[in-house]
Design a protein around this motif. Structure first.
Motif, PDB file in Angstrom:
ATOM      1  N   GLU A 122       0.829  -1.211   0.000  1.00 44.32           N
ATOM      2  CA  GLU A 122       0.000   0.000   0.000  1.00 44.32           C
ATOM      3  C   GLU A 122       0.861   1.258   0.000  1.00 44.32           C
ATOM      4  O   GLU A 122       0.682   2.169   0.813  1.00 44.32           O
ATOM      5  N   GLY A 123       1.827   1.257  -0.896  1.00 48.07           N
ATOM      6  CA  GLY A 123       2.668   2.434  -1.101  1.00 48.07           C
ATOM      7  C   GLY A 123       3.762   2.626  -0.069  1.00 48.07           C
ATOM      8  O   GLY A 123       4.512   3.584  -0.130  1.00 48.07           O
ATOM      9  N   ARG A 124       3.839   1.700   0.903  1.00 43.79           N
ATOM     10  CA  ARG A 124       4.890   1.854   1.915  1.00 43.79           C
ATOM     11  C   ARG A 124       5.977   0.813   1.715  1.00 43.79           C
ATOM     12  O   ARG A 124       5.711  -0.312   1.300  1.00 43.79           O
ATOM     13  N   ARG A 125       7.175   1.209   2.025  1.00 43.82           N
ATOM     14  CA  ARG A 125       8.311   0.307   1.904  1.00 43.82           C
ATOM     15  C   ARG A 125       8.411  -0.515   3.195  1.00 43.82           C
ATOM     16  O   ARG A 125       8.509   0.040   4.286  1.00 43.82           O
ATOM     17  N   ILE A 126       8.316  -1.814   3.061  1.00 44.25           N
ATOM     18  CA  ILE A 126       8.410  -2.673   4.247  1.00 44.25           C
ATOM     19  C   ILE A 126       9.828  -3.252   4.291  1.00 44.25           C
ATOM     20  O   ILE A 126      10.211  -4.049   3.433  1.00 44.25           O
ATOM     21  N   SER A 127      10.590  -2.839   5.282  1.00 42.26           N
ATOM     22  CA  SER A 127      11.989  -3.251   5.406  1.00 42.26           C
ATOM     23  C   SER A 127      12.121  -4.568   6.153  1.00 42.26           C
ATOM     24  O   SER A 127      11.273  -4.899   6.982  1.00 42.26           O
ATOM     25  N   HIS A 128      13.173  -5.302   5.895  1.00 41.42           N
ATOM     26  CA  HIS A 128      13.391  -6.559   6.635  1.00 41.42           C
ATOM     27  C   HIS A 128      14.072  -6.322   7.987  1.00 41.42           C
ATOM     28  O   HIS A 128      14.350  -7.264   8.709  1.00 41.42           O
ATOM     29  N   THR A 129      14.346  -5.073   8.295  1.00 42.10           N
ATOM     30  CA  THR A 129      14.897  -4.762   9.617  1.00 42.10           C
ATOM     31  C   THR A 129      13.741  -4.378  10.533  1.00 42.10           C
ATOM     32  O   THR A 129      12.984  -3.457  10.244  1.00 42.10           O
ATOM     33  N   ILE A 130      13.611  -5.125  11.616  1.00 39.75           N
ATOM     34  CA  ILE A 130      12.486  -4.915  12.537  1.00 39.75           C
ATOM     35  C   ILE A 130      12.964  -4.135  13.755  1.00 39.75           C
ATOM     36  O   ILE A 130      14.018  -4.447  14.316  1.00 39.75           O
ATOM     37  N   ASP A 131      12.178  -3.151  14.153  1.00 42.83           N
ATOM     38  CA  ASP A 131      12.484  -2.435  15.386  1.00 42.83           C
ATOM     39  C   ASP A 131      11.847  -3.219  16.536  1.00 42.83           C
ATOM     40  O   ASP A 131      10.617  -3.245  16.656  1.00 42.83           O
ATOM     41  N   PRO A 132      12.660  -3.889  17.364  1.00 38.90           N
ATOM     42  CA  PRO A 132      12.082  -4.738  18.427  1.00 38.90           C
ATOM     43  C   PRO A 132      11.247  -3.938  19.418  1.00 38.90           C
ATOM     44  O   PRO A 132      10.400  -4.497  20.106  1.00 38.90           O
ATOM     45  N   ARG A 133      11.457  -2.619  19.460  1.00 38.32           N
ATOM     46  CA  ARG A 133      10.722  -1.791  20.420  1.00 38.32           C
ATOM     47  C   ARG A 133       9.281  -1.588  19.984  1.00 38.32           C
ATOM     48  O   ARG A 133       8.392  -1.378  20.791  1.00 38.32           O
ATOM     49  N   THR A 134       9.029  -1.640  18.658  1.00 35.24           N
ATOM     50  CA  THR A 134       7.668  -1.424  18.156  1.00 35.24           C
ATOM     51  C   THR A 134       7.078  -2.692  17.552  1.00 35.24           C
ATOM     52  O   THR A 134       5.875  -2.779  17.337  1.00 35.24           O
ATOM     53  N   GLY A 135       7.946  -3.649  17.229  1.00 38.37           N
ATOM     54  CA  GLY A 135       7.488  -4.863  16.550  1.00 38.37           C
ATOM     55  C   GLY A 135       7.261  -4.646  15.064  1.00 38.37           C
ATOM     56  O   GLY A 135       6.773  -5.533  14.362  1.00 38.37           O
ATOM     57  N   ARG A 136       7.623  -3.454  14.588  1.00 29.16           N
ATOM     58  CA  ARG A 136       7.360  -3.120  13.179  1.00 29.16           C
ATOM     59  C   ARG A 136       8.658  -2.881  12.406  1.00 29.16           C
ATOM     60  O   ARG A 136       9.668  -2.508  12.996  1.00 29.16           O
ATOM     61  N   PRO A 137       8.578  -3.048  11.082  1.00 23.52           N
ATOM     62  CA  PRO A 137       9.753  -2.734  10.264  1.00 23.52           C
ATOM     63  C   PRO A 137      10.121  -1.266  10.424  1.00 23.52           C
ATOM     64  O   PRO A 137       9.238  -0.419  10.614  1.00 23.52           O
ATOM     65  N   VAL A 138      11.409  -0.974  10.361  1.00 20.58           N
ATOM     66  CA  VAL A 138      11.835   0.417  10.518  1.00 20.58           C
ATOM     67  C   VAL A 138      11.269   1.244   9.365  1.00 20.58           C
ATOM     68  O   VAL A 138      11.134   0.760   8.251  1.00 20.58           O
TER      69      VAL A 138
END
Ligand code: ADP
Ligand code: MG
Length: 354
Positions: free
Chosen positions: A266-282
């Motif tokens: 949906e137009g966003r770049r999903i990175s394979h690096t995950i921010d463990p603090r948010t649980g989401r890709p950076v």
């Protein structure tokens, strides 16, 4: 995910299917270049031999085969122990070990777990090998995900994350889970460790002049064929040109980038690096982070940690901790902003670059 190498070695690596021994001028040292595949990526090893350093036995082809054997033994060992793609790897068996009893691991795996723990503590959890379930959920694991996880799913998964859920015992060589569903993912550190294994095996066999690269992570020993530091190029993200050339001797360099492995949703770049603090890709604008360190295992993990921390916090961390790092941030006009730490700048200055 098609990993695109972002680090290239200069002079550019010729993709040879077999190793070649070459000595173009009688005065040139004999060198070998060995190329192959490992851990879902490519390796390139250059070794300078026949310069009186010992260990080599000339150009009879026997030493070339022996070199390949030495290199592949180390690479195969790391893959066999630490791959999450191999169900029979030591790591996969540990991940299936849903029990609070200590799990005995090999020296090699323990060494990587201990370094992972050190980097986690040092970066306050930015680097965290327990992100595995999140990596899977975001579609970067062994199986592709149909769609990004919902907030509820993420909340559930986050209870299974955190390096503190793993307890290492160096004397017993064990790792213990305090949360049964926790899983280890060594993808951000195992390649660097494999590079170190090969480099150290070469040194032990009497080859102090080498360049080892596995999937963009590099370590160089001694001087190159021109008797100068090895010249390692950092590629410009999204382009085929070079951003910078780093002189490397008896040091390692690793790069973590958001453009090598990502997808658009949906137009966003999903990175394979995950921010463990948010649980989401950076989601910050950092395109790549390169770290130079003595050992590649450290450089590899730190590059991922700085990618998580982002351009501001990551840069501050690197400066405060005297980490040699180069960060490339995306600008609105499509160009890149380059930030290097004083430690990185010293490296270039000492070699007379720039
Ligand atoms: P590459 O060098 O191929 O870009 P990295 O060394 O940056 O890869 O590692 C990326 C992989 O590390 C991801 O695919 C995932 O398996 C794992 N990973 C993602 N986020 C983290 C994190 N915060 N800490 C440790 N490992 C991570
Ligand atoms: Mg890494």
């Amino acid at each position: 995910m098609s990993p695109q190498l972002i680090v290239r070695v200069l002079p550019s690596i010729v993709a040879l299917a077999v190793a070649t021994a070459c000595a173009s001028r009688p005065s040139d040292p004999l060198s070998y270049e060995l190329v192959g595949s490992t851990m879902g990526t490519r390796y390139v090893v250059k070794v300078i031999v026949g310069d009186g350093a010992g260990g080599a036995d000339g150009d009879d082809g026997g030493s070339e085969a022996a070199l390949r054997e030495l290199i592949e033994t180390e690479l195969e060992l790391v893959d066999r122990l630490m791959s999450t793609y191999r169900e029979d790897s030591e790591l996969s068996r540990f991940n299936r070990h849903a029990d609070v009893t200590p799990f005995v691991v090999s020296d090699a795996t323990f060494e990587v777990l201990a370094e992972a723990e050190r980097i986690s503590t040092w970066t306050d959890g930015a680097f965290d090998i327990t992100v595995g379930p999140l990596v899977e959920a975001w579609g970067f694991g062994a199986a592709p995900a149909a769609q990004p996880p919902s907030d509820d799913e993420l909340e559930g998964l986050r209870q299974r994350i955190g390096f503190a859920t793993l307890r290492l015992d160096a004397a017993a060589l064990t790792v213990r889970k305090t949360e049964l569903r926790v899983e280890g993912d060594l993808s951000a550190i195992a390649k660097g460790y494999a590079v170190d294994r090969v480099a150290e095996a070469l040194e032990a066999a009497g080859f102090p002049r080498y360049m080892v690269e596995v999937g963009g992570e590099v370590r160089a020993g001694g001087l190159n064929a021109e008797a100068a530091p090895w010249r390692i190029a950092i590629e410009q993200p999204d382009a085929a040109s070079f951003q910078s050339i780093v002189p490397l001797t008896d040091a390692a360099m690793a790069t973590s980038g958001d453009y090598r492995s990502f997808y658009e949703w949906e137009g966003r770049r999903i990175s394979h690096t995950i921010d463990p603090r948010t649980g989401r890709p950076v989601e910050h604008a950092l395109a790549s982070v390169t770290v130079v360190s003595g050992r590649c295992v450290t450089a590899d993990a730190l590059a991922t940690a700085l990618s998580v921390l982002g351009p501001d916090e990551g840069y501050r961390f690197a400066v405060a901790n005297d980490v040699a790092a180069l960060m490339l941030t995306r600008r609105a006009d499509g160009g890149f902003e380059e930030q290097s730490t004083p430690a990185f700048q010293r490296l270039l200055d000492d070699a007379g670059v720039r």
